[in-house]
Scaffold this motif. Structure first.
Motif, mmCIF file in Angstrom:
data_model
loop_
_atom_site.group_PDB
_atom_site.id
_atom_site.type_symbol
_atom_site.label_atom_id
_atom_site.label_comp_id
_atom_site.label_asym_id
_atom_site.label_seq_id
_atom_site.Cartn_x
_atom_site.Cartn_y
_atom_site.Cartn_z
ATOM 1 N N ASN A 213 19.490 10.853 7.392
ATOM 2 C CA ASN A 213 19.256 12.275 7.169
ATOM 3 C C ASN A 213 18.263 12.767 8.222
ATOM 4 O OD1 ASN A 213 18.624 14.848 6.337
ATOM 5 N ND2 ASN A 213 18.218 14.311 4.202
ATOM 6 N N PRO A 214 18.727 13.530 9.225
ATOM 7 C CA PRO A 214 17.825 13.970 10.299
ATOM 8 C C PRO A 214 16.663 14.827 9.815
ATOM 9 C CG PRO A 214 19.917 15.157 10.375
ATOM 10 C CD PRO A 214 20.093 14.031 9.403
ATOM 11 N N LYS A 215 16.795 15.432 8.630
ATOM 12 C CA LYS A 215 15.709 16.252 8.101
ATOM 13 C C LYS A 215 14.507 15.408 7.687
ATOM 14 C CE LYS A 215 18.660 20.003 6.401
ATOM 15 N NZ LYS A 215 19.079 20.792 5.214
ATOM 16 N N LEU A 216 14.710 14.101 7.578
ATOM 17 C CA LEU A 216 13.638 13.200 7.167
ATOM 18 C C LEU A 216 13.018 12.463 8.349
ATOM 19 C CD1 LEU A 216 15.263 11.578 3.992
ATOM 20 C CD2 LEU A 216 14.008 13.733 4.186
ATOM 21 N N VAL A 217 13.366 12.888 9.555
ATOM 22 C CA VAL A 217 12.915 12.207 10.771
ATOM 23 C C VAL A 217 11.975 13.126 11.552
ATOM 24 C CG1 VAL A 217 13.640 11.191 12.959
ATOM 25 C CG2 VAL A 217 15.016 10.839 10.894
ATOM 26 N N PHE A 218 10.799 12.595 11.902
ATOM 27 C CA PHE A 218 9.763 13.393 12.565
ATOM 28 C C PHE A 218 9.216 12.616 13.762
ATOM 29 C CE2 PHE A 218 10.064 14.565 8.167
ATOM 30 C CZ PHE A 218 10.016 15.953 8.180
ATOM 31 N N GLY A 219 9.173 13.291 14.920
ATOM 32 C CA GLY A 219 8.743 12.636 16.151
ATOM 33 C C GLY A 219 7.335 13.013 16.562
ATOM 34 N N ILE A 235 5.469 17.053 4.596
ATOM 35 C CA ILE A 235 5.082 17.495 3.250
ATOM 36 C C ILE A 235 5.373 18.992 3.076
ATOM 37 C CG2 ILE A 235 3.112 17.851 1.708
ATOM 38 C CD1 ILE A 235 1.895 15.276 2.999
ATOM 39 N N ALA A 236 5.026 19.775 4.102
ATOM 40 C CA ALA A 236 5.224 21.226 4.023
ATOM 41 C C ALA A 236 6.708 21.586 4.018
ATOM 42 C CB ALA A 236 4.519 21.908 5.190
ATOM 43 N N GLN A 237 7.496 20.929 4.845
ATOM 44 C CA GLN A 237 8.912 21.274 4.967
ATOM 45 C C GLN A 237 9.755 20.751 3.812
ATOM 46 O OE1 GLN A 237 10.455 20.024 8.772
ATOM 47 N NE2 GLN A 237 9.241 21.520 9.932
ATOM 48 N N LEU A 238 9.442 19.566 3.325
ATOM 49 C CA LEU A 238 10.301 18.922 2.338
ATOM 50 C C LEU A 238 9.895 19.197 0.896
ATOM 51 C CD1 LEU A 238 10.707 15.493 4.158
ATOM 52 C CD2 LEU A 238 12.320 17.398 4.145
ATOM 53 N N GLY A 239 8.625 19.478 0.653
ATOM 54 C CA GLY A 239 8.175 19.772 -0.708
ATOM 55 C C GLY A 239 8.553 18.666 -1.678
ATOM 56 N N ASP A 240 9.225 19.040 -2.751
ATOM 57 C CA ASP A 240 9.624 18.063 -3.768
ATOM 58 C C ASP A 240 10.687 17.094 -3.258
ATOM 59 O OD1 ASP A 240 7.858 19.201 -5.553
ATOM 60 O OD2 ASP A 240 9.371 20.468 -6.519
ATOM 61 N N ASP A 241 11.318 17.426 -2.132
ATOM 62 C CA ASP A 241 12.341 16.543 -1.563
ATOM 63 C C ASP A 241 11.750 15.491 -0.631
ATOM 64 O OD1 ASP A 241 14.427 17.856 -2.868
ATOM 65 O OD2 ASP A 241 14.582 19.369 -1.276
ATOM 66 N N LEU A 242 10.422 15.408 -0.589
ATOM 67 C CA LEU A 242 9.780 14.357 0.206
ATOM 68 C C LEU A 242 10.304 13.002 -0.267
ATOM 69 C CD1 LEU A 242 7.414 14.207 2.391
ATOM 70 C CD2 LEU A 242 5.979 13.455 0.475
ATOM 71 N N PRO A 243 10.821 12.169 0.645
ATOM 72 C CA PRO A 243 11.398 10.892 0.199
ATOM 73 C C PRO A 243 10.332 9.972 -0.389
ATOM 74 C CG PRO A 243 11.213 10.938 2.585
ATOM 75 C CD PRO A 243 10.887 12.324 2.103
ATOM 76 N N SER A 244 10.803 9.001 -1.135
ATOM 77 C CA SER A 244 9.877 8.080 -1.810
ATOM 78 C C SER A 244 9.396 6.968 -0.893
ATOM 79 C CB SER A 244 10.552 7.461 -3.037
ATOM 80 O OG SER A 244 11.722 6.745 -2.652
ATOM 81 N N ALA A 245 9.908 6.937 0.351
ATOM 82 C CA ALA A 245 9.500 5.882 1.279
ATOM 83 C C ALA A 245 9.568 6.391 2.706
ATOM 84 C CB ALA A 245 10.387 4.653 1.129
ATOM 85 N N PHE A 246 8.628 5.927 3.528
ATOM 86 C CA PHE A 246 8.621 6.235 4.954
ATOM 87 C C PHE A 246 8.456 4.945 5.746
ATOM 88 C CE2 PHE A 246 7.859 10.622 3.811
ATOM 89 C CZ PHE A 246 8.344 11.355 4.891
ATOM 90 N N ASN A 264 -3.189 15.623 0.375
ATOM 91 C CA ASN A 264 -2.264 16.415 -0.441
ATOM 92 C C ASN A 264 -2.065 15.822 -1.838
ATOM 93 O OD1 ASN A 264 -0.787 18.686 1.303
ATOM 94 N ND2 ASN A 264 -1.229 16.948 2.649
ATOM 95 N N ASN A 265 -2.961 14.886 -2.203
ATOM 96 C CA ASN A 265 -2.931 14.260 -3.532
ATOM 97 C C ASN A 265 -1.587 13.616 -3.846
ATOM 98 O OD1 ASN A 265 -5.634 15.082 -4.241
ATOM 99 N ND2 ASN A 265 -4.828 17.155 -4.521
ATOM 100 N N ILE A 266 -0.982 13.021 -2.827
ATOM 101 C CA ILE A 266 0.272 12.297 -3.011
ATOM 102 C C ILE A 266 -0.043 10.809 -3.041
ATOM 103 C CG2 ILE A 266 2.524 11.769 -1.984
ATOM 104 C CD1 ILE A 266 2.457 14.569 -0.719
ATOM 105 N N ASP A 267 0.210 10.196 -4.157
ATOM 106 C CA ASP A 267 -0.204 8.806 -4.377
ATOM 107 C C ASP A 267 0.643 7.820 -3.576
ATOM 108 O OD1 ASP A 267 0.096 6.122 -6.232
ATOM 109 O OD2 ASP A 267 -1.921 6.979 -6.300
#
Length: 336
Positions: A213-219, A235-246, A264-267
């Protein structure tokens, strides 16, 4: 060796406080400390990761002279300890073999002794830079760049298999969508853009699995600040759709990404798991500790020296490509 004990050893060796060591290793730029002290802390930390030499070989009749050409500057080398670790491993092997090694940064070829027996080039180089080095000596070895097609010995890491291992680990633990933070950079003469081979391997493997998914790829550019900025963007672009792994392609970027997630208080790892690459010293000095692909940088450097010795002692002219494997180091930034 326990981390606390290691920190104490570093602090004692450099002559600074435990807190200073911890903050430097966590890339705390608000800390007022000289570049020389910062450099010493990183070098001592890396030195403690190496096994002390137990044996020394016999001194050859003629002392070999090797020039180490590092494409990074002294300052930039501290921002990505991967290349410094390779250099330290290389210099240790030279010390073991009684080889005279001199170093130059940012391709300062004017500083190289014209009587040098060989050059070991660490990093990425354009065709023009390779040609310039070949005018000084035909005995060239490249570390972290495949120059086999140009007729030169090369020592590289198996990026493709390592990336596949990370993605297999994530899939096994239920992470089907995986984000990527990767880097790109240019050779110092601006002639060649070097695309991250881990990005290529990641995309190829994820496309084969039908989950790219190219939307999950950041250079970014491999720096700590870049990792922070790119994760903030994700975090800003994906919001709740932020994947569970990077998967993040080097440790400084991963440390920066970790900071952005904290802010951003993301555990980590309950909400987002992180897997880094290179497993340099900083992977173990951030919180939570980073799972990372361990690259045996000491072996990369040592192998380059071995190739030089073999070529000079046997008269070998056929170039060799040596690929060094990796292993996963699982720590607190991933669940499983």
């Amino acid at each position: 060796m326990a981390i606390a004990a290691t920190l104490k050893d570093i602090a004692k060796s450099v002559g600074v406080s435990l807190a200073t060591v911890s903050r430097v290793l966590n890339y705390d730029r608000t800390l007022s400390v000289s570049e020389s002290t910062r450099k010493q802390i990183f070098e001592v930390a890396e030195e403690l990761n190496y096994t002390k030499l137990k044996h020394r070989t016999a001194t050859p009749s003629k002392q070999l002279k090797i020039a180490i050409v590092q494409w990074y500057s002294k300052t930039k080398e501290l921002d990505d300890l991967y290349y410094m670790s390779i250099r330290l491993g290389l210099e240790k092997r030279c010390e073991e073999r009684r080889i005279l090694a001199t170093r130059t940064f940012q391709n300062d070829l004017q500083a190289i002794d014209p009587d040098v027996d060989a050059i070991i080039a660490i990093g990425k180089f354009s065709d023009a830079q390779v040609e310039a080095m070949s005018q000084l000596t035909p005995n060239l070895v490249f570390v972290d760049q495949d120059q086999l097609c140009h007729g030169y010995d090369s020592v590289v890491t198996d990026f493709r298999f390592a990336v596949t291992q990370v993605l297999d680990f994530y899939a096994k633990h239920g992470h089907q969508e995986v984000g990527l933070l990767y880097g790109s950079e240019w050779t110092t003469d601006g002639q060649l853009e070097v695309v991250d081979p881990r990005y290529k391997a990641f995309r190829r493997e994820m496309e084969a699995r039908g989950t790219y998914n190219p939307k999950l790829v950041f250079g970014g550019d491999y720096t700590n600040h870049s990792g922070y900025q790119e994760m903030q963007t994700a975090i800003a672009q994906l919001g709740d759709d932020l994947p569970s792994a990077f998967f993040i392609t080097n440790d400084p970027m991963a440390a920066g990404a970790l900071k952005a997630l904290h802010e951003n208080n993301i555990d980590v790892p309950q909400r987002v798991s992180l897997f880094s690459f290179n497993d340099t010293t900083i992977a173990k000095y951030v919180f939570p500790e980073l799972s990372s692909v361990h690259v045996n940088t000491e072996l990369l450097g040592a192998t380059a020296v071995d190739l030089v010795e073999n070529r000079l002692q046997t008269g070998r002219t056929t170039p060799q490509l040596v690929t060094v494997g990796t292993e996963l180091k699982l720590r607190e930034s991933t669940k499983g």
